[in-house]
Each structure stands twice: as structure tokens, then as C-alpha cells.
Design a protein around this motif. Structure first.
Motif, PDB file in Angstrom:
ATOM      1  N   ASP A  19       0.845  -1.189   0.000  1.00  0.00           N
ATOM      2  CA  ASP A  19       0.000   0.000   0.000  1.00  0.00           C
ATOM      3  C   ASP A  19       0.882   1.242   0.000  1.00  0.00           C
ATOM      4  O   ASP A  19       1.675   1.463   0.921  1.00  0.00           O
ATOM      5  CB  ASP A  19      -0.911  -0.011   1.237  1.00  0.00           C
ATOM      6  CG  ASP A  19      -2.063   0.982   1.121  1.00  0.00           C
ATOM      7  OD1 ASP A  19      -1.875   2.033   0.481  1.00  0.00           O
ATOM      8  OD2 ASP A  19      -3.139   0.705   1.685  1.00  0.00           O
TER       9      ASP A  19
ATOM     10  N   SER B  11      -0.470   4.366  -0.287  1.00  0.00           N
ATOM     11  CA  SER B  11      -1.423   5.476  -0.196  1.00  0.00           C
ATOM     12  C   SER B  11      -1.142   6.471   0.925  1.00  0.00           C
ATOM     13  O   SER B  11      -1.796   7.509   0.991  1.00  0.00           O
ATOM     14  CB  SER B  11      -2.848   4.925  -0.035  1.00  0.00           C
ATOM     15  OG  SER B  11      -3.006   4.258   1.199  1.00  0.00           O
TER      16      SER B  11
ATOM     17  N   ALA C  73     -14.397   1.171   6.112  1.00  0.00           N
ATOM     18  CA  ALA C  73     -14.752   1.159   4.689  1.00  0.00           C
ATOM     19  C   ALA C  73     -15.789   2.225   4.375  1.00  0.00           C
ATOM     20  O   ALA C  73     -15.658   2.970   3.385  1.00  0.00           O
ATOM     21  CB  ALA C  73     -15.268  -0.226   4.299  1.00  0.00           C
TER      22      ALA C  73
ATOM     23  N   ILE D 242     -12.587   6.310  -1.742  1.00  0.00           N
ATOM     24  CA  ILE D 242     -12.935   5.199  -2.601  1.00  0.00           C
ATOM     25  C   ILE D 242     -14.316   5.473  -3.202  1.00  0.00           C
ATOM     26  O   ILE D 242     -15.063   6.306  -2.684  1.00  0.00           O
ATOM     27  CB  ILE D 242     -12.949   3.854  -1.837  1.00  0.00           C
ATOM     28  CG1 ILE D 242     -13.908   3.918  -0.641  1.00  0.00           C
ATOM     29  CG2 ILE D 242     -11.542   3.487  -1.378  1.00  0.00           C
ATOM     30  CD1 ILE D 242     -14.029   2.615   0.141  1.00  0.00           C
ATOM     31  N   LYS D 243     -14.641   4.766  -4.268  1.00  0.00           N
ATOM     32  CA  LYS D 243     -15.937   4.952  -4.917  1.00  0.00           C
ATOM     33  C   LYS D 243     -16.930   3.850  -4.567  1.00  0.00           C
ATOM     34  O   LYS D 243     -18.127   3.996  -4.800  1.00  0.00           O
ATOM     35  CB  LYS D 243     -15.745   5.013  -6.437  1.00  0.00           C
ATOM     36  CG  LYS D 243     -14.947   6.236  -6.896  1.00  0.00           C
ATOM     37  CD  LYS D 243     -14.794   6.260  -8.398  1.00  0.00           C
ATOM     38  CE  LYS D 243     -14.001   7.495  -8.836  1.00  0.00           C
ATOM     39  NZ  LYS D 243     -13.811   7.528 -10.312  1.00  0.00           N
ATOM     40  N   ASP D 244     -16.399   2.753  -4.021  1.00  0.00           N
ATOM     41  CA  ASP D 244     -17.241   1.637  -3.628  1.00  0.00           C
ATOM     42  C   ASP D 244     -16.612   1.005  -2.383  1.00  0.00           C
ATOM     43  O   ASP D 244     -15.376   0.905  -2.301  1.00  0.00           O
ATOM     44  CB  ASP D 244     -17.324   0.612  -4.764  1.00  0.00           C
ATOM     45  CG  ASP D 244     -18.281  -0.518  -4.438  1.00  0.00           C
ATOM     46  OD1 ASP D 244     -17.858  -1.484  -3.764  1.00  0.00           O
ATOM     47  OD2 ASP D 244     -19.457  -0.437  -4.844  1.00  0.00           O
TER      48      ASP D 244
ATOM     49  N   ALA E 283     -16.177  -1.907  -1.515  1.00  0.00           N
ATOM     50  CA  ALA E 283     -15.328  -3.061  -1.808  1.00  0.00           C
ATOM     51  C   ALA E 283     -13.880  -2.653  -2.042  1.00  0.00           C
ATOM     52  O   ALA E 283     -12.956  -3.446  -1.839  1.00  0.00           O
ATOM     53  CB  ALA E 283     -15.867  -3.813  -3.020  1.00  0.00           C
ATOM     54  N   GLU E 284     -13.647  -1.396  -2.452  1.00  0.00           N
ATOM     55  CA  GLU E 284     -12.285  -0.925  -2.724  1.00  0.00           C
ATOM     56  C   GLU E 284     -11.468  -0.795  -1.451  1.00  0.00           C
ATOM     57  O   GLU E 284     -10.234  -0.739  -1.503  1.00  0.00           O
ATOM     58  CB  GLU E 284     -12.327   0.433  -3.425  1.00  0.00           C
ATOM     59  CG  GLU E 284     -12.939   0.414  -4.810  1.00  0.00           C
ATOM     60  CD  GLU E 284     -12.972   1.811  -5.401  1.00  0.00           C
ATOM     61  OE1 GLU E 284     -12.038   2.599  -5.144  1.00  0.00           O
ATOM     62  OE2 GLU E 284     -13.953   2.132  -6.102  1.00  0.00           O
ATOM     63  N   ALA E 285     -12.114  -0.745  -0.287  1.00  0.00           N
ATOM     64  CA  ALA E 285     -11.380  -0.589   0.973  1.00  0.00           C
ATOM     65  C   ALA E 285     -10.402  -1.729   1.197  1.00  0.00           C
ATOM     66  O   ALA E 285      -9.354  -1.545   1.827  1.00  0.00           O
ATOM     67  CB  ALA E 285     -12.357  -0.488   2.144  1.00  0.00           C
TER      68      ALA E 285
ATOM     69  N   THR F 144      -8.452  -3.029  -0.870  1.00  0.00           N
ATOM     70  CA  THR F 144      -7.199  -2.779  -1.581  1.00  0.00           C
ATOM     71  C   THR F 144      -6.554  -1.469  -1.130  1.00  0.00           C
ATOM     72  O   THR F 144      -5.596  -1.015  -1.731  1.00  0.00           O
ATOM     73  CB  THR F 144      -7.437  -2.728  -3.102  1.00  0.00           C
ATOM     74  OG1 THR F 144      -8.337  -1.651  -3.410  1.00  0.00           O
ATOM     75  CG2 THR F 144      -8.040  -4.030  -3.588  1.00  0.00           C
ATOM     76  N   ARG F 145      -7.079  -0.894  -0.062  1.00  0.00           N
ATOM     77  CA  ARG F 145      -6.531   0.340   0.496  1.00  0.00           C
ATOM     78  C   ARG F 145      -6.480   0.155   2.015  1.00  0.00           C
ATOM     79  O   ARG F 145      -7.168   0.809   2.776  1.00  0.00           O
ATOM     80  CB  ARG F 145      -7.408   1.530   0.105  1.00  0.00           C
ATOM     81  CG  ARG F 145      -6.783   2.890   0.403  1.00  0.00           C
ATOM     82  CD  ARG F 145      -7.764   4.030   0.116  1.00  0.00           C
ATOM     83  NE  ARG F 145      -7.198   5.300   0.533  1.00  0.00           N
ATOM     84  CZ  ARG F 145      -6.751   6.232  -0.286  1.00  0.00           C
ATOM     85  NH1 ARG F 145      -6.802   6.041  -1.588  1.00  0.00           N
ATOM     86  NH2 ARG F 145      -6.265   7.369   0.182  1.00  0.00           N
TER      87      ARG F 145
END
Length: 396
Positions: A99, A101, A254, A263-265, A267-269, A271-272
Motif C-alpha cells: 500500500d 497510499s 470502509a 474510494i468509490k465503492d 469493496a475498494e477498501a 485494496t486500500r
């Protein structure tokens, strides 16, 4: 069947604050790994010993915690008026993922030391005896950090009597200044991505919570401890042994990331993992720290517990401390209210390992809060240096 021999890469294993990590000079990495991408990530994963389904990182340099699964890449700065470019990679323990970020505030304390000792700071700027001011460009978050590193007889002074809760032995004090630590947003309100110092966060299946969402040091979701059934005096085992609690915190994180626009969804949490952090706060209370040290309610302004990479942190992430200090300086945030409200330029908070003081100065500019810098003290030292070895086929 033939196997590729191991390759060796110059590296240092360093403690910075309450974290440890493997430090590299950019130009010491194999050429394919000197650029961002899959090869670099594969190299760092193999160095640390991830992904490890056993979650122990036995076959690598990682220590199987978020505080010890870290990597740093340093180079002479490409930015004007800076000495060193600092890139931080948080390595997942059980997933094939690095990560990029956010920053690691704790390891920042070791960046100045490594830079001085490895020729990344111009010799003319290093005093024979005194304090060397190292100007760091933090590439992950595009911010300037100033490290004040003690020097004795032309060498970094690592030993001393400065004590840091969460670190067993004393060492030399390194003061760190995080300049303009809040996010830079065109709308001027990016420190608070919703424009509010307090929001209501709806988390399906769990409930509604009052939160402070802040981008300072590192994006952080702050909650009140009592709203989620805690006192604020919890230690690691109280949280990390409770899988249901960890799942709840990850879900809150999330949905906090979604509300912050990171994030936009939801579910992306997954990967972050490194950002945002989630933390809960409470007013002053007496408790026994993980070391057995007694912390009195008169020793602290508030209590804070923070999770990193899905687990309660054993002390406090340096970047989260910046977020705490920044939020505490701004009237009306949950952190500020837990500390008693009003205006303040410094706060001492209790964490699982003891206490930490962080200073921040908040000002109102054009109707928006701004923080020019946050300051805290850390320590750092080299634990081992030489070469780290990985199988040659790890770069394929």
C-alpha cells in the motif's frame, strides 16, 4: 531442475518511533525495481516475507504486525530546497499487496538519520556537533517534513536519554515537524472532506455514529469510544482477540473511506488497507498501560485508540498522532471535545503503551480551518545494516 541464486541488496533495518522497517537507497535497488510497479512490489513483498498465510512472516524481515511490516525507499531529493525524497510502502502480511497510499510518521524519525549516514544530505549542511535539519519530501502524500537530527563528531547521535512510550530503551530525541499536514484541496475544505467537523456516518448492519473525518497526517475516521461500546482505555488484547469487533471496525473504516471520497465503492477498501485509519476517543481516565505503567487521568487530556491494517495499534501511529493533534486544535471535533473543548496548541493523549504529546497550531483562513504544522518528538536507530537477500526469481 535449476533455481536462481539469491541476490543481495544493500539495506538497513531501522527502528523509527514505535515502528521498524527495511530502508533502501533507490539506486541500490535492482534496476527493474527502481521504478514503481509490479517488480518493485514483488521485491518488497519477498524482503518482508509476504504474503504469508501463517501471518508470521518467518521467511522475511517482517515482524508480523502492521508496525513491523514496512519498507522505505530514499533518494536525493528532486524537489527544490529539500534533501531527501522519502517513499513509504506498507506491506500487507497475508496478501500480495504493498500500500503506497500514505506515510509512516514513526519511520519518518529514521529518514533523517539514514539520509545523513548514507550521503543523501550535503556534507556542508551537517554540523560537526549540534542539530542537523533534514528537509524531507514525503512522496506518498506530497508534503514537506523537517527532521531535527542530533549529530556528534560528525556522526548521527542515536543514543540518549529520551524515553518514548512503546519503545523499551531510551535513545536520542529527534524532533519532527510536519508542515502543512492537511490535505491540499482546491475547495479549501479538504482537511474536512465533507466540510463538517462532525458528521453522521451510516454503517449498514451496524448503526449510525457521530464521526470526525479528517485529512491531516493521514486520513482518519474518529469516533467516540462510548458510541461503539468501549471506554477508550482498551489494550491490544481487548480488541485484537475479538474477531467480530475487528470486522465491525473494518466495516466502519470502509464506509468512512467512502464518505471521505477516498474510494468509490466500499469493496475498494480491501485494496486500500493503510488508509484511512479508524480511531476512537474518550475523555481522561486512569488505566494501566501494556507495560504495566500507570497512567493517571491527570496525565492526559484524552484517550485515543487507533487501528492500523485491521488491528489495534500497540501505541500510536505517528501520522495518526498528527491527525489527533490537528483535530484537537480545532474546536468542535470529536477529538477536541474529548479533550475538553476550546482552543489549544498541544494535546497529551493516552494510548495503549502510555502517553504522547503532539502540538499543532490551527488558524481560520477564508472561513476554513488550516494547520501550518504539527510537531512531535520521536527517536530512531539502526538495528542492522548490510545486505538483505532474496531469491533471484522473486523479481520475475
Amino acid at each position: 531442475m535449476s533455481f536462481a541464486p539469491q541476490i543481495k541488496i544493500p539495506a538497513a533495518y531501522m527502528r523509527g518511533g514505535t515502528s521498524k522497517g527495511v530502508f533502501f537507497k533507490l539506486d541500490d535497488l535492482p534496476v527493474p525495481a527502481q521504478q514503481p510497479g509490479q517488480v518493485r512490489d514483488q521485491l518488497l513483498l519477498r524482503v518482508i516475507g509476504s504474503p504469508d498465510p501463517y501471518a508470521k512472516q518467518i521467511d522475511g524481515m517482517g515482524g508480523a504486525t502492521s508496525s513491523t511490516s514496512k519498507t522505505v525507499i530514499l533518494s536525493k531529493s528532486e524537489q527544490a530546497d529539500h534533501d531527501v525524497d522519502y517513499l513509504f510502502g506498507q506491506v500487507s502480511i497475508d496478501r500480495p499487496f504493498v500500500d503506497w497510499s500514505g506515510n509512516c510518521g514513526n519511520l519518518t524519525a529514521a529518514v533523517g538519520s539514514f539520509a545523513i549516514s548514507n550521503g543523501l544530505v550535503d556534507a556542508s549542511r551537517i554540523p560537526e556537533n549540534g542539530i542537523c535539519t533534514v528537509r524531507i519530501w514525503q512522496k506518498n502524500i506530497q508534503k514537506t517534513i523537517i527532521a531535527h537530527v542530533p549529530v556528534s563528531n560528525g556522526q548521527v547521535q542515536e543514543t540518549g536519554d529520551f524515553e518514548l512510550d512503546g519503545v523499551t530503551f531510551p535513545a536520542a530525541e529527534v524532533q519532527i515537524e510536519f508542515l502543512d499536514p492537511a490535505d491540499d484541496g482546491e475547495d479549501g475544505g479538504a482537511m474536512f472532506p465533507t466540510g463538517n467537523v462532525v458528521d453522521t456516518l451510516e454503517v449498514p448492519g451496524i448503526g449510525e455514529f457521530q464521526v470526525t473525518l479528517i485529512n491531516a497526517g493521514i486520513p482518519t475516521v474518529f469516533l467516540n469510544a462510548e458510541d461503539i461500546g468501549y471506554t477508550g482505555a482498551e489494550l491490544q488484547e481487548d480488541i485484537n482477540s475479538d474477531n467480530e469487533a475487528l470486522k465491525k471496525f473494518e466495516t466502519i473504516r470502509a464506509y468512512g473511506a467512502l464518505k471521505m471520497g477516498l474510494i468509490k465503492d466500499v469493496a475498494e477498501a480491501a485494496t486500500r488497507q493503510h488508509t484511512p485509519k479508524v480511531a476512537f476517543v474518550a475523555g481522561p481516565k486512569s488505566y494501566t498501560a501494556s507495560s504495566g505503567k500507570q497512567v493517571s487521568d491527570t496525565d492526559v487530556d484524552l484517550l485515543v485508540r487507533a487501528l492500523s491494517m485491521g488491528k489495534l495499534h500497540h501505541a500510536m501511529m505517528g501520522t495518526a498522532a498528527v491527525a489527533i493533534g490537528t483535530a484537537a486544535a480545532i474546536p468542535g471535533t470529536l477529538v477536541n471535545l474529548a479533550a475538553g473543548g476550546g482552543e489549544r496548541e498541544a494535546v497529551r493523549f493516552g494510548h495503549p503503551s502510555g502517553t504522547l504529546r503532539v502540538g499543532a497550531q490551527a488558524v481560520m483562513e477564508n472561513g476554513q480551518w488550516a494547520v501550518k504544522k504539527a510537531i512531535m518528538s520521536r527517536s530512531a536507530r539502526v538495528l542492522m545494516e548490510g545486505w538483505v537477500r532474496i531469491p533471484g526469481d522473486a523479481l520475475k
